[in-house]
Scaffold this motif. Structure first.
Motif, PDB file in Angstrom:
ATOM      1  N   PRO A 198       0.805  -1.200   0.000  1.00  0.00           N
ATOM      2  CA  PRO A 198       0.000   0.000   0.000  1.00  0.00           C
ATOM      3  C   PRO A 198       0.849   1.266   0.000  1.00  0.00           C
ATOM      4  N   THR A 199       0.181   2.400  -0.210  1.00  0.00           N
ATOM      5  CA  THR A 199       0.860   3.687  -0.136  1.00  0.00           C
ATOM      6  C   THR A 199       0.984   4.060   1.334  1.00  0.00           C
ATOM      7  N   VAL A 200       2.172   4.471   1.719  1.00  0.00           N
ATOM      8  CA  VAL A 200       2.440   4.851   3.109  1.00  0.00           C
ATOM      9  C   VAL A 200       3.009   6.260   3.098  1.00  0.00           C
ATOM     10  N   LEU A 247       4.334   6.559   8.461  1.00  0.00           N
ATOM     11  CA  LEU A 247       5.472   5.663   8.665  1.00  0.00           C
ATOM     12  C   LEU A 247       6.224   5.995   9.954  1.00  0.00           C
ATOM     13  N   LEU A 270       1.961  -0.474  12.578  1.00  0.00           N
ATOM     14  CA  LEU A 270       2.346  -0.235  11.194  1.00  0.00           C
ATOM     15  C   LEU A 270       2.594  -1.549  10.452  1.00  0.00           C
ATOM     16  N   GLU A 303      -0.653  -3.248   9.667  1.00  0.00           N
ATOM     17  CA  GLU A 303      -1.372  -2.545   8.598  1.00  0.00           C
ATOM     18  C   GLU A 303      -0.824  -2.862   7.213  1.00  0.00           C
ATOM     19  N   ILE A 304       0.502  -2.926   7.097  1.00  0.00           N
ATOM     20  CA  ILE A 304       1.103  -3.120   5.772  1.00  0.00           C
ATOM     21  C   ILE A 304       1.443  -4.583   5.492  1.00  0.00           C
ATOM     22  N   LEU A 321      11.512  -0.014   5.611  1.00  0.00           N
ATOM     23  CA  LEU A 321      10.145   0.021   5.085  1.00  0.00           C
ATOM     24  C   LEU A 321       9.951   1.226   4.163  1.00  0.00           C
ATOM     25  N   PHE A 340       8.563   0.870   0.315  1.00  0.00           N
ATOM     26  CA  PHE A 340       7.301   1.483  -0.066  1.00  0.00           C
ATOM     27  C   PHE A 340       7.480   2.870  -0.692  1.00  0.00           C
TER      28      PHE A 340
END
Length: 91
Positions: free
Chosen positions: A5-7, A12, A20, A23-24, A71, A75
């Motif tokens: 996904p977009t973070v 972040l 976090l 979620e990702i 991360l 991302f």
């Protein structure tokens, strides 16, 4: 390696790390690499699942900082580069 996904940078950096990761969809595992110069790696399984391999026994601050930075790289979150000698590489 850019993955959904977009973070956002704020999300972040501000979200508790465990939240976090949930979620990702990233799992942290202990790395067997014991080299003092190794800080962690993101590994993509054949299933597409991402693992964050982190060395055991490091400080909470180092663990949290490096995890978030790795991360960010995965991302494509725009964060300032870490100071030398810390570098990231993609293989």
């Amino acid at each position: 390696m850019s993955l959904a996904p977009t973070v956002s940078p704020d999300h972040l950096l501000d979200t508790p790390l465990d939240d976090l990761l949930t979620e990702i969809g990233v799992e942290i595992v202990d790395s067997t690499i014991t080299d003092a110069g190794f800080f962690g790696a993101v590994v993509q399984r054949k299933t597409g699942e991402l693992l964050l391999a982190m060395p055991a026994g490091r400080s909470d601050l180092e663990h949290d900082t490096v995890a978030r930075y790795l991360l960010a790289q995965v991302f494509d979150v725009d964060l300032p580069k870490l100071p030398p000698p810390l570098v990231t590489a993609e293989s």
